[in-house]
Design a protein around this motif. Structure first.
Motif, PDB file in Angstrom:
ATOM      1  N   PHE A 253       0.880  -1.177   0.000  1.00  0.00           N
ATOM      2  CA  PHE A 253       0.000   0.000   0.000  1.00  0.00           C
ATOM      3  C   PHE A 253       0.915   1.224   0.000  1.00  0.00           C
ATOM      4  CE2 PHE A 253      -2.642  -3.338   1.483  1.00  0.00           C
ATOM      5  CZ  PHE A 253      -3.965  -2.979   1.274  1.00  0.00           C
ATOM      6  N   LEU A 254       0.953   1.926  -1.093  1.00  0.00           N
ATOM      7  CA  LEU A 254       1.840   3.075  -1.219  1.00  0.00           C
ATOM      8  C   LEU A 254       1.066   4.377  -1.143  1.00  0.00           C
ATOM      9  CD1 LEU A 254       4.192   1.924  -4.124  1.00  0.00           C
ATOM     10  CD2 LEU A 254       4.658   1.850  -1.675  1.00  0.00           C
ATOM     11  N   GLN A 255       1.767   5.398  -0.723  1.00  0.00           N
ATOM     12  CA  GLN A 255       1.202   6.745  -0.709  1.00  0.00           C
ATOM     13  C   GLN A 255       2.325   7.717  -1.007  1.00  0.00           C
ATOM     14  OE1 GLN A 255      -0.869   7.764   2.889  1.00  0.00           O
ATOM     15  NE2 GLN A 255      -1.145   9.900   2.301  1.00  0.00           N
ATOM     16  N   LEU A 256       2.040   8.700  -1.852  1.00  0.00           N
ATOM     17  CA  LEU A 256       3.072   9.681  -2.174  1.00  0.00           C
ATOM     18  C   LEU A 256       3.492  10.453  -0.930  1.00  0.00           C
ATOM     19  CD1 LEU A 256       1.729  11.012  -5.581  1.00  0.00           C
ATOM     20  CD2 LEU A 256       3.893   9.810  -5.213  1.00  0.00           C
ATOM     21  N   ALA A 257       4.728  10.913  -0.941  1.00  0.00           N
ATOM     22  CA  ALA A 257       5.243  11.690   0.184  1.00  0.00           C
ATOM     23  C   ALA A 257       4.261  12.793   0.550  1.00  0.00           C
ATOM     24  CB  ALA A 257       6.596  12.301  -0.188  1.00  0.00           C
ATOM     25  N   PRO A 258       4.050  13.047   1.841  1.00  0.00           N
ATOM     26  CA  PRO A 258       3.060  14.050   2.262  1.00  0.00           C
ATOM     27  C   PRO A 258       3.244  15.409   1.601  1.00  0.00           C
ATOM     28  CG  PRO A 258       3.842  12.799   4.150  1.00  0.00           C
ATOM     29  CD  PRO A 258       4.696  12.383   2.987  1.00  0.00           C
ATOM     30  N   ALA A 259       4.483  15.830   1.427  1.00  0.00           N
ATOM     31  CA  ALA A 259       4.750  17.117   0.779  1.00  0.00           C
ATOM     32  C   ALA A 259       4.995  16.869  -0.707  1.00  0.00           C
ATOM     33  CB  ALA A 259       5.953  17.806   1.422  1.00  0.00           C
ATOM     34  N   HIS A 260       3.931  16.919  -1.496  1.00  0.00           N
ATOM     35  CA  HIS A 260       4.059  16.646  -2.923  1.00  0.00           C
ATOM     36  C   HIS A 260       2.963  17.356  -3.702  1.00  0.00           C
ATOM     37  CE1 HIS A 260       0.581  13.963  -2.585  1.00  0.00           C
ATOM     38  NE2 HIS A 260       0.501  14.061  -3.905  1.00  0.00           N
ATOM     39  N   MET A 261       3.145  17.425  -5.011  1.00  0.00           N
ATOM     40  CA  MET A 261       2.093  17.863  -5.929  1.00  0.00           C
ATOM     41  C   MET A 261       2.212  17.070  -7.221  1.00  0.00           C
ATOM     42  SD  MET A 261       1.747  22.029  -5.624  1.00  0.00           S
ATOM     43  CE  MET A 261       0.168  22.050  -6.517  1.00  0.00           C
TER      44      MET A 261
ATOM     45  N   LEU B 299       7.216   2.303 -10.369  1.00  0.00           N
ATOM     46  CA  LEU B 299       6.988   2.607  -8.954  1.00  0.00           C
ATOM     47  C   LEU B 299       8.226   2.307  -8.116  1.00  0.00           C
ATOM     48  CD1 LEU B 299       3.354   1.228  -8.522  1.00  0.00           C
ATOM     49  CD2 LEU B 299       4.072   3.605  -8.802  1.00  0.00           C
ATOM     50  N   TYR B 300       8.958   1.255  -8.481  1.00  0.00           N
ATOM     51  CA  TYR B 300      10.174   0.916  -7.747  1.00  0.00           C
ATOM     52  C   TYR B 300      11.221   2.020  -7.900  1.00  0.00           C
ATOM     53  CZ  TYR B 300      14.187  -1.798  -6.086  1.00  0.00           C
ATOM     54  OH  TYR B 300      15.295  -2.241  -5.391  1.00  0.00           O
ATOM     55  N   THR B 301      11.330   2.560  -9.121  1.00  0.00           N
ATOM     56  CA  THR B 301      12.260   3.667  -9.357  1.00  0.00           C
ATOM     57  C   THR B 301      11.900   4.874  -8.498  1.00  0.00           C
ATOM     58  OG1 THR B 301      12.646   2.950 -11.636  1.00  0.00           O
ATOM     59  CG2 THR B 301      13.191   5.232 -11.098  1.00  0.00           C
ATOM     60  N   LEU B 302      10.601   5.188  -8.428  1.00  0.00           N
ATOM     61  CA  LEU B 302      10.146   6.302  -7.592  1.00  0.00           C
ATOM     62  C   LEU B 302      10.348   5.991  -6.107  1.00  0.00           C
ATOM     63  CD1 LEU B 302       6.850   7.245  -9.475  1.00  0.00           C
ATOM     64  CD2 LEU B 302       8.980   8.541  -9.419  1.00  0.00           C
ATOM     65  N   TYR B 303      10.149   4.727  -5.732  1.00  0.00           N
ATOM     66  CA  TYR B 303      10.339   4.305  -4.343  1.00  0.00           C
ATOM     67  C   TYR B 303      11.786   4.537  -3.903  1.00  0.00           C
ATOM     68  CZ  TYR B 303      10.216   1.246  -0.230  1.00  0.00           C
ATOM     69  OH  TYR B 303      10.283   0.741   1.042  1.00  0.00           O
ATOM     70  N   LEU B 304      12.711   4.205  -4.774  1.00  0.00           N
ATOM     71  CA  LEU B 304      14.122   4.393  -4.444  1.00  0.00           C
ATOM     72  C   LEU B 304      14.493   5.873  -4.328  1.00  0.00           C
ATOM     73  CD1 LEU B 304      15.812   1.663  -6.664  1.00  0.00           C
ATOM     74  CD2 LEU B 304      15.350   1.581  -4.209  1.00  0.00           C
ATOM     75  N   GLN B 305      13.708   6.721  -4.960  1.00  0.00           N
ATOM     76  CA  GLN B 305      13.939   8.163  -4.867  1.00  0.00           C
ATOM     77  C   GLN B 305      13.173   8.789  -3.702  1.00  0.00           C
ATOM     78  OE1 GLN B 305      14.170  10.309  -8.795  1.00  0.00           O
ATOM     79  NE2 GLN B 305      13.417   8.364  -9.583  1.00  0.00           N
TER      80      GLN B 305
END
Length: 256
Positions: A148-156, A242-248
């Motif tokens: 269950f993923l969620q984008l970082a709280p501070a994002h747009m 998503l894995y690439t974004l996860y690593l970032q």
């Protein structure tokens, strides 16, 4: 004999004159020359806040044109905050209201201003959750399937009609084409901009709007957006992206 103005009324009238002296009556008892100097100091501080936040727009429009646009904002826009830190946001709001063609401004002006302001906005967003360290529970792309993923709280998540991230003084004649971007703040307060394609943008919107495991979102994506693509191809593409974004550190993980 006119009754004396209350302080609040006097303050409002003084402020109105500072912003637009040609349309307002100067208050009595104030030296005109000193008032003019004070007005320019206030405007110069205002313009400094604008030009610092919008360097690309400044380079494209030039100092004189941006100064004229800023003065129009200074004269006529209603400001909800007295803080100088909120001037860029007010400027973006003002530009959104303009008929850009009528003002002889580039058609991308409002969207470029918004794009340049986003970094300041994301930098100030609250961060109530800690980012999951990559590698702690996820070692490869397939490990995200049940997460269950969620984008970082501070994002747009941003969508524009122009490639605003490619605009510069030397590149102003770019054709209109959709641009998709993710902007987020890392734990070290570094602001990261990532260009997305339309499919990834759609996937991130789904993940962020509904708490479901990743494989659920990829299945829905395949059914609704990519019905002609093999399901395994969609899964491989989605999980690797998503894995690439996860690593970032673009995500927080919520397995509860």
């Amino acid at each position: 004999m006119k009754p004396p103005l209350l302080f609040q009324q006097y303050q409002a009238a003084f402020n109105a004159y500072l912003r637009d002296p040609e349309q307002q009556v100067q208050q009595s008892g104030i030296n005109t020359e000193r008032l003019g100097i004070y007005r320019e100091i206030v405007f110069n501080n205002f313009f400094t806040s604008v030009s610092a936040c919008f360097p690309v727009l400044l380079s494209i429009l030039g100092k004189r044109r941006l100064s004229q646009l800023t003065r129009c904002c200074f004269n006529s826009h209603h400001f909800a905050s007295p803080l100088f830190a909120d001037i860029p946001s007010a400027f973006v709001d003002y530009v959104q209201t303009l008929d850009l063609a009528k003002q002889d401004l580039p058609s991308f002006t409002a969207q470029l201003a918004h794009y340049e302001w986003v970094e300041l906005y994301v930098a100030k967003l609250p961060d109530k959750e800690r980012l999951t360290s990559p590698g702690a529970a996820v070692h490869q792309a397939s490990d995200l399937a049940e997460s269950f993923l969620q984008l970082a709280p501070a994002h747009m998540l941003l969508q524009y009609d122009y490639p605003v991230h490619q605009l510069s003084k030397k590149h102003v004649k770019l054709a209109a084409s959709p641009a998709y971007l993710l902007v987020f703040r890392k734990a070290d307060f570094d602001i990261t901009f990532i260009e997305l394609n339309a499919v990834t943008y759609d996937l991130l919107q789904r993940i962020n709007s509904e708490q479901r495991p990743v494989n659920y979102h990829l299945t829905r994506l395949a059914q609704e957006i990519l019905p002609d693509s093999p399901l395994q191809t969609v899964f491989d593409f989605g999980l690797q992206t998503l894995y690439t974004l996860y690593l970032q550190l673009a995500f927080v993980q919520n397995d509860s």
